[in-house]
Write a protein that holds these residues in place. Structure first.
Motif, PDB file in Angstrom:
ATOM      1  N   ALA A  88      34.147  17.632  72.375  1.00  0.00           N
ATOM      2  CA  ALA A  88      33.020  17.061  71.637  1.00  0.00           C
ATOM      3  C   ALA A  88      33.286  16.976  70.138  1.00  0.00           C
ATOM      4  O   ALA A  88      32.712  16.130  69.450  1.00  0.00           O
ATOM      5  CB  ALA A  88      31.761  17.890  71.890  1.00  0.00           C
TER       6      ALA A  88
ATOM      7  N   PHE B  26      24.061  14.483  73.134  1.00  0.00           N
ATOM      8  CA  PHE B  26      24.775  15.107  74.251  1.00  0.00           C
ATOM      9  C   PHE B  26      23.952  16.249  74.835  1.00  0.00           C
ATOM     10  O   PHE B  26      23.837  16.400  76.064  1.00  0.00           O
ATOM     11  CB  PHE B  26      26.120  15.618  73.747  1.00  0.00           C
ATOM     12  CG  PHE B  26      27.049  16.131  74.818  1.00  0.00           C
ATOM     13  CD1 PHE B  26      27.283  15.416  75.975  1.00  0.00           C
ATOM     14  CD2 PHE B  26      27.702  17.349  74.650  1.00  0.00           C
ATOM     15  CE1 PHE B  26      28.143  15.890  76.962  1.00  0.00           C
ATOM     16  CE2 PHE B  26      28.564  17.837  75.623  1.00  0.00           C
ATOM     17  CZ  PHE B  26      28.777  17.108  76.783  1.00  0.00           C
TER      18      PHE B  26
ATOM     19  N   THR C 261      31.551  13.051  77.108  1.00  0.00           N
ATOM     20  CA  THR C 261      31.423  13.271  75.664  1.00  0.00           C
ATOM     21  C   THR C 261      31.591  11.961  74.895  1.00  0.00           C
ATOM     22  O   THR C 261      30.989  11.769  73.840  1.00  0.00           O
ATOM     23  CB  THR C 261      32.465  14.286  75.161  1.00  0.00           C
ATOM     24  OG1 THR C 261      33.784  13.868  75.583  1.00  0.00           O
ATOM     25  CG2 THR C 261      32.196  15.674  75.709  1.00  0.00           C
TER      26      THR C 261
ATOM     27  N   LEU D 298      26.157  15.718  68.976  1.00  0.00           N
ATOM     28  CA  LEU D 298      25.777  16.869  69.798  1.00  0.00           C
ATOM     29  C   LEU D 298      24.312  16.860  70.211  1.00  0.00           C
ATOM     30  O   LEU D 298      23.972  17.331  71.298  1.00  0.00           O
ATOM     31  CB  LEU D 298      26.099  18.170  69.054  1.00  0.00           C
ATOM     32  CG  LEU D 298      27.590  18.508  68.900  1.00  0.00           C
ATOM     33  CD1 LEU D 298      27.754  19.821  68.136  1.00  0.00           C
ATOM     34  CD2 LEU D 298      28.273  18.604  70.255  1.00  0.00           C
TER      35      LEU D 298
ATOM     36  N   VAL E 242      25.637  23.934  73.776  1.00  0.00           N
ATOM     37  CA  VAL E 242      25.587  22.648  73.092  1.00  0.00           C
ATOM     38  C   VAL E 242      24.294  22.515  72.298  1.00  0.00           C
ATOM     39  O   VAL E 242      24.291  22.009  71.167  1.00  0.00           O
ATOM     40  CB  VAL E 242      25.728  21.481  74.098  1.00  0.00           C
ATOM     41  CG1 VAL E 242      25.529  20.134  73.398  1.00  0.00           C
ATOM     42  CG2 VAL E 242      27.095  21.526  74.763  1.00  0.00           C
TER      43      VAL E 242
ATOM     44  N   THR F 205      31.555  13.549  69.239  1.00  0.00           N
ATOM     45  CA  THR F 205      30.287  13.463  69.958  1.00  0.00           C
ATOM     46  C   THR F 205      29.099  13.819  69.079  1.00  0.00           C
ATOM     47  O   THR F 205      29.150  14.771  68.299  1.00  0.00           O
ATOM     48  CB  THR F 205      30.318  14.420  71.175  1.00  0.00           C
ATOM     49  OG1 THR F 205      31.429  14.080  72.011  1.00  0.00           O
ATOM     50  CG2 THR F 205      29.037  14.328  71.982  1.00  0.00           C
TER      51      THR F 205
ATOM     52  N   VAL G  70      34.982  21.793  76.682  1.00  0.00           N
ATOM     53  CA  VAL G  70      34.042  20.684  76.466  1.00  0.00           C
ATOM     54  C   VAL G  70      33.603  20.638  75.009  1.00  0.00           C
ATOM     55  O   VAL G  70      33.500  19.558  74.408  1.00  0.00           O
ATOM     56  CB  VAL G  70      32.825  20.816  77.403  1.00  0.00           C
ATOM     57  CG1 VAL G  70      31.786  19.742  77.081  1.00  0.00           C
ATOM     58  CG2 VAL G  70      33.255  20.702  78.860  1.00  0.00           C
TER      59      VAL G  70
END
Length: 298
Positions: A238, A146, A259, A143, A209, A141, A234
């Motif tokens: 990610a 996200f 994600t 970040l 995050v 992911t 999570v």
């Protein structure tokens, strides 16, 4: 037509009895699988010298009973001619064992990212006759993207994650969870946290995050306390070791964020030289490792 395309970065999860050597051997000597009227396999496989740094190949989609159009000069008409194993599309990929990392080309309309990940895994499993092997590709992911998405939520009322122990890297923000999975000898864990009706979860995920997305190789993020299991799951997803799903509210509307929807990608040649693609993908995975302060396990 553009000579460059979009490559996606993910990790290959090796589950069941599948291990690194078996995965590499399956890429070298793959089975073919059939899906509807097309077949799929790996082609043009090239391995690094010395072996072990990377392995390059193409996920090829082809028609076992293909047809091509030709012109009949005598009748001045178009006719169909049988062309066995007619290539439909192919997606070049590079696998880097040290990161369990894979980068592959998105072929719009033919081999989308979700299709690549599914067919790649099916070929690996079929090579071993689906006997106690399980292979999955999970995306890494982005970040920052996200973080922007989940920070826009007024609150989170459901967290779902499906994760697997990493190999060979692990992240410090979810180290406690990784140790728990290994201690329990868990191959895969599914987690669901659901708040009571009309209430929200007590989660630090938006802050975690955001801070994780802003860390660099010189400036690590240390939360200063143990991260809850749900939030850690999570974060683990990610980093490419599973799938995370957040359900929340924004202005009275229900919003679902995954994600996998904010995957890291980069632009590179659609017809790459294996070593050049390896160097570019390695830069991506090394930066992920350094910025997120990931370490090699035992």
């Amino acid at each position: 037509m553009s000579k460059d395309g979009i490559y996606y970065a993910g990790r290959v999860l090796k589950l069941g009895s599948l291990h690194q050597r078996a995965l590499m051997e399956a890429i070298r000597k793959p089975a073919s699988i059939k899906y509807r009227e097309n077949a799929w396999t790996f082609t043009d496989v090239v391995e690094s010298s010395p072996p072990g740094l990377y392995i390059f190949g193409r996920l090829s989609k082809y028609a076992p009973e293909g047809e091509v159009g030709v012109v009949d000069e005598a009748s001045k008409s178009e006719k169909k001619r049988s062309e066995p194993n007619l290539l439909v599309a192919s997606s070049p990929f590079i696998y880097i064992p040290d990161h369990s990392g894979i980068a592959f080309l998105n072929v719009s309309g033919s081999i989308e990212p979700w299709i690549f990940s599914r067919r790649f895994s099916q070929i690996i499993e079929k090579t071993y006759d689906d006997f106690f092997v399980d292979c999955e590709i999970k995306f890494v992911t982005d970040l920052k993207t996200f973080s922007n998405k989940i920070s826009s939520l007024d609150g989170i009322y459901k967290i779902e994650a499906r994760i697997s122990p990493p190999n060979p890297l692990f992240g410090p923000l979810w180290k406690r969870l990784e140790e728990y999975l290994r201690g329990r000898n868990v191959d895969r864990m599914t987690l669901v946290e659901d708040a009571p009706l009309k209430r929200l979860l007590k989660t630090e995920l938006p802050t975690l995050v955001k801070e994780a997305s802003e860390q660099t190789s010189e400036k690590p993020f240390d939360p200063g306390h143990l991260i809850s299991i749900g939030d850690a799951a999570v974060l683990m997803a990610a980093d490419g070791y599973g799938l995370g799903k957040i359900t929340g509210r924004n202005g009275g509307e229900t919003v679902v964020i995954k994600t996998s929807e904010t995957s890291i990608n980069f632009t590179f040649s659609k017809t790459p030289e294996p070593y050049e693609l390896y160097i570019r993908a390695l830069e991506i995975f090394n930066k992920i490792k350094e910025d997120r302060h990931m370490e090699h396990g035992q």
